[in-house]
Design a protein around this motif. Structure first.
Motif, short mmCIF file in Angstrom:
data_model
loop_
_atom_site.label_atom_id
_atom_site.label_comp_id
_atom_site.label_asym_id
_atom_site.label_seq_id
_atom_site.Cartn_x
_atom_site.Cartn_y
_atom_site.Cartn_z
N ALA A 21 6.72 21.11 28.34
CA ALA A 21 5.63 20.27 28.01
C ALA A 21 4.92 20.20 26.77
O ALA A 21 4.13 19.65 26.09
N LEU A 22 6.16 21.13 26.14
CA LEU A 22 5.92 21.22 24.69
C LEU A 22 6.26 19.92 24.03
O LEU A 22 5.49 19.44 23.24
N LEU A 23 6.61 19.60 25.12
CA LEU A 23 8.04 18.03 24.08
C LEU A 23 6.76 17.18 24.75
O LEU A 23 6.32 16.65 24.00
N VAL A 24 6.01 17.15 25.00
CA VAL A 24 5.44 16.21 25.98
C VAL A 24 4.15 16.12 25.61
O VAL A 24 3.84 15.41 24.67
N GLU A 25 3.83 17.14 24.64
CA GLU A 25 2.45 17.28 23.37
C GLU A 25 3.09 17.05 22.67
O GLU A 25 1.67 16.28 21.53
N ALA A 26 4.00 16.73 22.16
CA ALA A 26 4.18 16.44 20.56
C ALA A 26 4.79 14.94 20.74
O ALA A 26 4.24 14.13 19.79
N ALA A 27 4.81 14.32 22.19
CA ALA A 27 5.34 12.89 22.17
C ALA A 27 4.32 11.98 22.16
O ALA A 27 3.03 12.25 22.21
N ASP A 28 3.82 10.58 20.99
CA ASP A 28 3.20 10.05 21.34
C ASP A 28 2.89 8.84 21.67
O ASP A 28 2.03 8.55 22.65
N ILE A 29 4.03 8.31 22.71
CA ILE A 29 4.75 7.62 24.13
C ILE A 29 5.11 8.75 24.67
O ILE A 29 6.11 9.01 23.89
N VAL A 30 5.06 8.79 25.89
CA VAL A 30 5.98 8.95 26.95
C VAL A 30 6.18 7.81 28.19
O VAL A 30 5.01 6.86 28.36
N ILE A 31 7.77 7.92 28.70
CA ILE A 31 7.71 7.43 28.92
C ILE A 31 7.98 7.28 31.02
O ILE A 31 8.95 8.43 30.64
N GLU A 32 8.04 7.27 31.57
CA GLU A 32 7.95 7.83 32.58
C GLU A 32 8.89 7.26 34.01
O GLU A 32 7.59 5.77 33.93
N ALA A 33 8.94 7.11 34.30
CA ALA A 33 9.14 6.32 35.85
C ALA A 33 8.93 6.70 37.47
O ALA A 33 10.28 6.77 38.14
#
Length: 404
Positions: free
Chosen positions: A234-246
Motif C-alpha cells: 500500500a505504501l509503495l502504491v501511495e509513492a507511485a506516480d504510475i501503477v501498471i497492473e494486468a
C-alpha cells in the motif's frame, strides 16, 4: 502495406513452408503512430524514446527464432480449432491449463497432449458455449467474433514527461512489461513487484528478451498474504506516480489495493486486462488477437494466426502512450485498457495485397512499388536484470517504506 512489410509480422503469418500473408487491418500503422507520438512527447527530454513501432510487434520472435505455423501460434501454446458454428482460439500455456481444459470439456484429457480431446469437444459445441465456460473457469480461450462493431481508438490526453516519475509495475509476460520498459527508456524509475509464490513467468522464457524488457529496473518481492507485506504494498502504491497492473480487480483487492483510491490521490493507473475491468475473461496475446478478429485466412478460408501474440506488444505500446499523458488539471486517471478492444480498433478490412517470391526473398507488390517482407528484428538489451526480489530492501528504504 509498407508498415506491415517492415514490421516482421507478415513473415510470421501463414503456413509453415507456405507464403507469408499480409494481415487485415492497420495494426502495424497504429504501432508506428503510437511510437511516433511517444517520440514527440520525449524528444525534448534527455531520454528521447526512438523505437520502431511496427517492429516491436514481432520483436519476441527475433529472440526465440520461432516462425509462422499457420493455425498453431508462433510460440506453440495456442491453436485455432473449429466449433460447431465457427472457429475458436484456445491457449494452453500455463502448467495448470491441461486440467482446466479438462474441466472445460467435462472429461479427463492427456496432460501431455490435450488437443485431440479439446478439438473433438469443440466440434459439437458453439462458440458461445465455449466463451461462457472459458470465462467461468478462467481458461484463455474465445470464439472468433465478427468485427462489424469496432471500438474507437484510445486517444491520449495532455502529453507529459515521465522523466523521474516512479512507476510501480505489477504486470508480467509482455504487454505490461513493454509499457514499463518504454516508460523506463523515457527516464522513469521502474520498480517491478512480484510475490514469493508468483514470479513473472517470462523469467522462464528467453533470457535475452526478458533482459530487453526489464534491464535497469528494480525488483521487489512483497507477500500480500501477510499484514506487513500488504502494508508495504500500500505504501509503495501511495509513492507511485504510475501503477501498471494486468490483474482482475478482485485479485488486487486481495492485495489490499484499490485503483479508485489511488487515482483520487493523483496516481495514473494503467490497468491492462483481456476485455476490460468489468469482465472476468482471461486471455493471452494469441487467443485475444484471434478472437477479436485479427486473423488471416488460408486459401480454403480457414483462419491463421497473425504474428506472435500480437495483442501483447500492440497493447503495451498503446499503454505506454497513454501513461505518457494526463488530464489537463494534473489529476489522477484510470486507463481501463482492454486488449481485445485495442486489437479490434485496428481492423479496417481485409488486405488484397499478396506476397511474391522474387530473387530468393518475399516481397509485397503495392500500387506505390515493391516492399521487401522484413524478418523480425531484435534490439539490444541494456541494463542488468535484477534477480527476483534483489532490490527489496534498498528500494523500500529509499522510499521510506518499512521493510517487512
Amino acid at each position: 502495406m509498407r508498415d506491415w512489410a517492415d514490421s516482421g509480422v507478415v513473415a510470421l503469418t501463414g503456413r509453415h513452408g507456405g507464403p507469408p500473408i499480409v494481415p487485415p487491418g492497420r495494426a502495424a500503422t497504429v504501432a508506428r503512430e503510437r511510437a511516433s507520438w511517444i517520440a514527440e512527447v520525449t524528444e525534448l527530454s534527455s531520454d528521447p524514446v526512438l523505437v520502431d513501432g511496427p517492429r516491436l510487434l514481432s520483436e519476441r520472435a527475433a529472440f526465440t527464432g520461432h516462425s509462422r505455423r499457420g493455425d498453431i501460434s508462433v510460440g506453440g501454446s495456442c491453436r485455432l480449432l473449429p466449433t460447431s458454428d465457427g472457429w475458436a482460439a484456445v491457449s494452453c500455456a500455463r502448467p495448470d491449463d491441461p486440467s482446466l481444459l479438462g474441466a472445460l470439456i467435462s472429461r479427463a484429457v492427456d496432460e501431455s497432449d490435450p488437443w485431440p480431446a479439446v478439438a473433438e469437444w469443440l466440434k459439437t459445441h458453439t462458440g458461445s458455449e465455449l466463451d461462457e465456460r472459458a470465462e467461468l473457469l478462467g481458461v484463455a480461450a474465445g470464439s472468433l467474433r465478427s468485427t462489424d462493431t469496432i471500438p474507437g481508438p484510445l486517444v491520449p490526453l495532455v502529453p507529459r514527461s515521465v522523466q523521474g516519475l516512479l512507476v510501480v509495475d505489477f504486470s508480467a509476460l509482455w504487454a505490461g512489461p513493454l509499457c514499463a520498459h518504454l516508460l523506463g527508456l523515457a527516464g522513469a524509475r521502474v520498480v517491478k513487484v512480484e510475490t514469493p509464490t508468483r514470479a513473472d513467468g517470462a523469467r522462464r522464457g528467453n533470457a535475452d528478451f526478458y533482459a530487453l524488457l526489464h534491464g535497469g529496473h528494480e525488483a521487489v518481492v512483497l507477500d500480500p498474504d501477510t499484514a506487513e507485506g500488504r502494508r508495504s504494498l500500500a505504501l509503495l502504491v501511495e509513492a507511485a506516480d504510475i501503477v501498471i497492473e494486468a490483474s482482475r480487480p478482485r485479485a488486487l483487492r486481495r492485495f489490499g489495493l484499490d485503483a479508485d483510491e489511488a487515482v483520487a490521490r493523483g496516481t495514473t493507473w494503467v490497468s491492462i486486462t483481456a476485455a476490460g475491468r468489468g469482465s472476468d475473461r482471461i486471455g493471452f496475446g494469441d487467443d485475444l488477437a484471434a478472437s477479436a478478429g485479427l486473423v488471416s485466412h488460408d486459401t480454403d478460408g480457414s483462419p491463421l494466426f497473425v504474428g506472435d501474440a500480437i495483442a501483447d506488444p500492440l497493447t503495451g505500446l498503446t499503454a505506454a502512450a497513454l501513461a505518457m499523458s494526463a488530464p489537463a488539471d494534473g489529476s489522477g486517471y484510470l486507463w481501463d485498457i482492454s486488449m481485445s478492444a485495442v486489437v479490434a480498433a485496428t481492423l479496417t478490412g481485409e488486405s488484397e495485397v499478396q506476397s511474391e517470391r522474387r530473387s530468393g526473398h518475399w516481397v509485397l507488390v503495392t500500387d506505390s512499388g515493391v516492399a521487401d517482407v522484413a524478418h523480425p528484428h531484435r534490439r539490444t538489451p541494456r541494463g542488468r536484470v535484477a534477480d527476483v526480489g534483489e532490490n527489496t530492501v534498498d528500494t523500500l528504504r529509499s522510499l521510506g517504506i518499512p521493510v517487512p
